[in-house]
Scaffold this motif. Structure first.
Motif, short mmCIF file in Angstrom:
data_model
loop_
_atom_site.label_atom_id
_atom_site.label_comp_id
_atom_site.label_asym_id
_atom_site.label_seq_id
_atom_site.Cartn_x
_atom_site.Cartn_y
_atom_site.Cartn_z
N VAL A 129 -11.40 25.77 26.24
CA VAL A 129 -10.56 24.59 26.22
C VAL A 129 -10.35 24.20 24.76
N LEU A 130 -9.07 24.16 24.34
CA LEU A 130 -8.76 23.76 22.97
C LEU A 130 -9.02 22.26 22.79
N LEU A 131 -9.55 21.90 21.63
CA LEU A 131 -9.68 20.49 21.28
C LEU A 131 -8.31 20.00 20.82
N ASP A 132 -8.06 18.72 20.97
CA ASP A 132 -6.77 18.17 20.56
C ASP A 132 -6.58 18.24 19.05
N LYS A 133 -7.67 18.27 18.31
CA LYS A 133 -7.58 18.35 16.85
C LYS A 133 -8.61 19.35 16.35
N VAL A 134 -8.18 20.26 15.48
CA VAL A 134 -9.09 21.19 14.81
C VAL A 134 -9.80 20.43 13.70
N VAL A 135 -11.12 20.60 13.61
CA VAL A 135 -11.89 19.86 12.61
C VAL A 135 -12.83 20.79 11.86
N PRO A 136 -13.17 20.42 10.61
CA PRO A 136 -14.18 21.20 9.88
C PRO A 136 -15.55 20.98 10.50
#
Length: 177
Positions: A129-136
């Motif tokens: 499941v992809l997160l709504d925002k890619v984060v470091p």
């Protein structure tokens, strides 16, 4: 002194950081004499082990699987190194963030511009499941060191690993978390 237990993880990224690790060439033999690689996509281990001394995490956190693996690594690792620009800042992986939430991106890719069947993959346990925002990495777990570069050069990776193996502070160009 006991052998250092090292792990590497590849999350949302291109594997360039792992390729730079392999660019250590003959020094990898010296490293193998002093440390054990206990988890890595290079070694194809399936379960993250306990009691890891240091974990190099390549890539940004873009899915639920990435988030959970990062949390597991943090629980089982003494030191976490954000390994390369995607892990440090989100970099290329985070370029999808301006396109909107995960559902919007998937709609554009699979329904509007891609898959002739018009189906968004969603098989539980197979498609993360992809997160709504890619984060470091540091936005999900505490990070001890940041090794920037796209990818970091083999000499910088070696300098970091040598310092940590010898119990010294890494070079000044590696930021602290």
């Amino acid at each position: 002194m006991s052998r250092l237990r090292i792990a590497t993880i590849w999350l949302g990224g291109c594997s360039g950081c792992h390729m730079s690790l392999l660019d250590l060439d003959e020094w990898l033999i010296d490293l193998a004499a002093r440390a054990d690689l206990v988890y890595s996509p290079i070694a194809d281990a399936k379960q993250f082990p306990p009691d890891v001394d240091l974990t190099l995490i390549e890539g940004a956190i873009a899915s639920d699987e990435h988030r959970e693996l990062a949390k597991t690594a943090r629980r089982h690792s003494r030191l976490i190194i954000a390994f390369g620009d995607c892990a440090v800042t989100g970099n290329v992986t985070a370029l999808r963030n301006p396109l909107g939430p995960a559902r919007t991106v998937l709609q554009q890719v699979y329904i509007e511009h891609g898959d002739p069947r018009g189906v968004i993959p969603h098989e539980p346990g197979i498609v993360p499941v992809l997160l709504d925002k890619v984060v470091p990495v540091h936005q999900i777990i505490p990070v001890d060191y940041y090794l920037s570069g796209c990818p970091p050069s083999a000499p910088r990776i070696r300098a970091l690993l040598e310092a940590l193996i010898e119990g010294r502070e890494p070079p000044a160009d590696i930021r602290y978390g």
